[in-house]
Each structure stands twice: as structure tokens, then as C-alpha cells.
Design an enzyme around this catalytic site. Structure first.
Site, PDB file in Angstrom:
ATOM      1  N   ALA A  71       0.828  -1.210   0.000  1.00  0.00           N
ATOM      2  CA  ALA A  71       0.000   0.000   0.000  1.00  0.00           C
ATOM      3  C   ALA A  71       0.862   1.259   0.000  1.00  0.00           C
ATOM      4  CB  ALA A  71      -0.916   0.005   1.226  1.00  0.00           C
ATOM      5  N   ASN A 153      -5.949   2.971  10.953  1.00  0.00           N
ATOM      6  CA  ASN A 153      -5.313   1.738  11.416  1.00  0.00           C
ATOM      7  C   ASN A 153      -5.213   1.643  12.927  1.00  0.00           C
ATOM      8  OD1 ASN A 153      -3.588   3.953  10.543  1.00  0.00           O
ATOM      9  ND2 ASN A 153      -1.886   2.791  11.384  1.00  0.00           N
ATOM     10  N   ALA A 202      -2.050  -6.824   0.560  1.00  0.00           N
ATOM     11  CA  ALA A 202      -2.598  -8.183   0.759  1.00  0.00           C
ATOM     12  C   ALA A 202      -2.441  -8.658   2.195  1.00  0.00           C
ATOM     13  CB  ALA A 202      -1.920  -9.160  -0.200  1.00  0.00           C
ATOM     14  N   HIS A 203      -1.345  -8.243   2.862  1.00  0.00           N
ATOM     15  CA  HIS A 203      -1.086  -8.816   4.188  1.00  0.00           C
ATOM     16  C   HIS A 203      -2.011  -8.283   5.263  1.00  0.00           C
ATOM     17  CE1 HIS A 203       1.248  -5.471   6.175  1.00  0.00           C
ATOM     18  NE2 HIS A 203       1.288  -5.077   4.931  1.00  0.00           N
ATOM     19  N   CYS A 328       4.481   1.539  12.500  1.00  0.00           N
ATOM     20  CA  CYS A 328       5.326   2.504  11.785  1.00  0.00           C
ATOM     21  C   CYS A 328       5.609   3.708  12.659  1.00  0.00           C
ATOM     22  CB  CYS A 328       4.620   2.976  10.516  1.00  0.00           C
ATOM     23  SG  CYS A 328       3.817   1.635   9.677  1.00  0.00           S
TER      24      CYS A 328
END
Ligand SMILES: Cc1ncc(COP(=O)(O)O)c(CNc2co[nH]c2=O)c1O
Length: 398
Positions: A71, A153, A202-203, A328
């Protein structure tokens, strides 16, 4: 017992996805761009994967889905592509985003600011949600792009993408959404929301790490980030990771089926609610941003008197994986934009713990996690030299 409760950071690859990926390492291993049968042998499952991806986000046949590395790459491709096409080579010079985006958006925007681009970072309200009216009020004739995440998130908060999409359509401004935390958690429909671009990894929905997607509506093509071979029609150079692409397609298929989304909405959210309710029974605990408009798997809870990092250590010692927010940014909670966006004081920024569940969690695991969390809070508060039970002070911190 081991209990993984950090699915917003990354998820386990679904065993069915892994089975679909296996043949592309030692059996069907040709380069998809090679003309011989070893390369052509990869095509049927690559086509199937693309079909799954189109179906999963309700993309129109004429639209494009570019396979990227993640992403982060997809976000950078849109933001820097718009910069080249509409700012460097056009008459625009403004981008609108929010204060609580993932660093993959914020850092790209900060870079553009060093190049003279004007960027508006819109604030969120006390529930941590961006109000669509702020987007409308921020748009000017210079605006080249609106980029707003679909779901946050850290808090799980879901943003009004359909409303913002209508505003961008009527004002003729390109619209991107970082859908990384949305796919597999609730229906994502790019046509219904008038989106020009969405990014995904995807993860985050039980596919492999290192592969992502960028949806590009027909007519919204941008200059590529990577130049080289003719892969992805020249929109993303480099030999495609066939196994990962097939894995991402199957992960999308399994995660976005009606049954899967219903399972997230019902079973996973019930487990999240059970864990959350048990923690909220402890004094001086708060769900940051409240419980409305959230993804079904996420809860971000502040536990007064307990440092988030200390809690993670305790949980880890008992086999439980959670986080204090985005991996992050968790090294520096003071700079955590989500916490800052809530106008939180330093204490709140340090006492947040994020639990993010998945369809692979069980009630037995949640019951175990509840026991461990309750024990950890009691132990850590007992060790704290500064914590004294003061029921009103914590609420005022919000
Ligand atoms: C909204 C959002 N956008 C982009 C990314 C980047 O995804 P990547 O390119 O596959 O790394 C993440 C990863 N978020 C998190 C990674 O670790 N904890 C998180 O919350 C994300 O949550």
C-alpha cells in the site's frame, strides 16, 4: 497459549491462500512475460486473481488494477503521479488529506511540500472522524487531489468516503482513498463511492506480505512511479511476483465474500466487544474515539496509569501480541498523529493499547487474553509510583 491480536499490523496468510501460492515456486515458475509455455502457464491463475480483485472492490471492467509491492507504493504512486501530471505539468498546486493518515500518505505529502506544493491536513472531530464538509470547504481551483483513508489503522474509525466521493465528483477533483484497513472488514465499492484510486496491501486481509494493489479508474491514469519493462501495461515496471499476486487475489476472494464480511461483522466484532467490555470494567479505562463508526475488529483503549509499552511487554510475556498503535509510528508516541489529533495530553498518548482481531481468533483465546490483561493492569498499576485511583481526572484527559 499464544494469541495474536495485532491484525491491523499484519495478518496470518490464510492456509487456503498458501495452498494456491505453492505451485508458483517450483512448478509454474516461468516469467509471465516470456512467450514460451513456462511463462504462459502462469497466466490462467493471474487472470483469476485479477478477476477476484475486480470483484472484491466492485471495479468496472474498463478500470485498471495495478499490482504493486504494498500500500505504501500504491499511495506514493498516486500522490507523486498527480504531482507530475497535474502540478509540475498542470495548473494545480494543492492536495487535501487528513491529520491522521498513515505515514505512507503523510510523508509523501510532506515531501511534496518541500517541492512547493500546498497541502491541507484536515483535522478529525472528537470521535476521530473527518467530517466531509471540511473537504468541501478546503477545495480550491488549485486542488489536484483529495486523499483520505477509508479506515484508520489505530482507532478503526471509518471515514465518510461515499460523501467525500460525491463532493469530489461534483467539484471535478481527483479522489484517492487508502483502503488498507478497509478491505475484508466491510464492503468496499469503488463505483458507489466515486473513487478514482484506492490503495491496498494483501497482508492486511490474510494474503502474503510484499504485494499490494492500486485501483485506477478509467481516465484517471497517472505517470508511473517505476519505469522499465512493460509489465502492468507499463504502469508498474518489474517482473510480477506471480505467487504473491495469486495469493492476493485469493485472499481478496476469501475476505470479501458476503459470508466472510458477515462473519467479520458478527463473530469478530462480538469477540472484540467481549475483550473491550472486560477491560472497560477496570477503573479509569476509555475507548479512544468511542465505539461508533469503527471497523469490527479494532479497539484502542487507554488504561490510566499503565504505559502502553509496559502493557505490551507483559502481554508478550504471556504469549499475546498487540500494539500501541501503528508499528510505523509506535516508537515515538509523542509524535503519534492520531493521539495528537484527539488533542490528547501526554498521558493519553502513552497509555493507548490497540487490539485488532481476525477471523482466526477464538472465544477461548479472548477469554485467556482478558485474564492476562486484567492481571497485567493490576500488577503494573501496583508498580506505578504515580498512579493513584482518581476516577474523574482520567476522563478529563480526553
Ligand atoms: C492505513 C494504512 N495505510 C498504509 C499502510 C502501509 O501498508 P504496507 O505498505 O503494506 O506496510 C498501513 C500499515 N499499517 C500498519 C503497519 O503496522 N501497524 C499498522 O497499523 C496502514 O494501516
Amino acid at each position: 497459549m499464544e494469541v495474536y491480536l495485532d491484525n491491523n499490523a499484519t495478518t496470518m496468510v490464510d492456509p487456503k491462500v498458501y495452498e494456491e501460492m505453492k505451485p508458483f515456486f517450483c512448478d509454474i515458475y516461468g516469467n509471465p512475460n516470456s512467450l514460451h509455455k513456462f511463462g504462459a502457464g502462469t497466466h490462467p491463475k493471474m487472470v483469476e486473481a485479477l478477476d477476484f480483485l475486480y470483484e472484491g472492490i466492485n471495479a468496472a471492467d474498463e478500470d485498471d488494477i495495478i499490482i504493486t509491492g504494498n500500500a505504501t507504493e500504491s499511495n506514493n504512486t498516486v500522490i507523486k503521479g498527480i504531482w507530475v501530471d497535474k502540478i509540475l505539468n498542470g495548473d494545480k498546486n494543492h492536495i487535501i488529506t487528513s491529520e491522521v493518515e498513515h505515514p505512507a500518505i503523510t510523508a509523501a505529502c510532506k515531501f511534496l511540500e518541500t517541492q512547493g506544493v500546498k497541502v491541507t491536513y484536515l483535522p478529525v472531530n472528537e470521535e476521530g472522524i473527518l467530517e466531509a464538509s471540511l473537504v468541501r470547504d478546503a477545495i480550491t481551483e488549485e486542488t489536484a487531489l483529495v486523499t483520505i483513508m477509508w479506515a484508520n489503522n489505530e482507532t478503526g474509525k471509518i471515514f465518510p468516503i461515499k460523501e467525500i466521493g460525491l463532493i469530489c465528483k461534483t467539484t471535478g477533483v481527483a479522489f484517492h482513498s487508502d483502503a488498507t484497513q478497509a478491505i475484508g472488514k466491510f464492503p468496499v465499492d469503488v463505483q458507489e463511492c466515486n473513487l478514482d484510486y484506492i490503495s491496498f496491501s494483501a497482508h492486511k486481509f490474510h494474503g502474503p506480505k510484499g504485494v499490494g494493489g492500486l485501483y485506477v479508474k478509467k481516465g484517471s491514469e497517472v505517470t508511473p512511479l517505476l519505469h522499465g519493462g512493460e509489465q502492468m501495461g507499463g504502469n508498474r515496471a518489474g517482473t510480477v511476483d506471480v505467487a504473491s499476486m495469486v495469493g492476493m487475489g485469493w485472499a481478496m476472494h476469501l475476505a470479501t465474500s458476503t459470508m466472510a464480511l458477515a462473519y467479520e461483522k458478527n463473530h469478530v466484532s462480538k469477540l472484540r466487544d467481549k475483550l473491550e467490555a472486560a477491560i472497560l470494567e477496570l477503573p479509569e479505562t476509555i475507548v479512544i474515539g468511542g465505539k461508533e463508526n469503527r471497523t469490527p475488529n479494532t479497539t484502542l483503549i487507554s488504561i490510566r496509569g499503565v504505559e502502553g509499552e509496559s502493557m505490551l511487554w507483559d502481554l508478550n510475556q504471556n504469549g499475546i501480541g498487540a500494539s500501541t498503535g501503528s508499528a510505523c509510528a509506535s516508537e515515538d508516541l509523542e509524535a503519534n498523529p492520531v493521539m495528537n489529533a484527539f488533542g490528547s495530553d501526554s498521558e493519553l498518548a502513552h497509555t493507548g493499547v490497540r487490539f485488532s482481531l481476525s477471523r482466526f481468533n477464538t472465544e477461548e483465546q479472548i477469554d485467556y487474553a482478558i485474564k492476562v490483561v486484567q492481571g497485567a493492569v493490576k500488577r503494573l498499576r501496583g508498580l506505578s509510583s504515580s498512579y493513584a485511583y482518581a476516577p474523574e481526572s482520567h476522563k478529563s484527559a480526553l
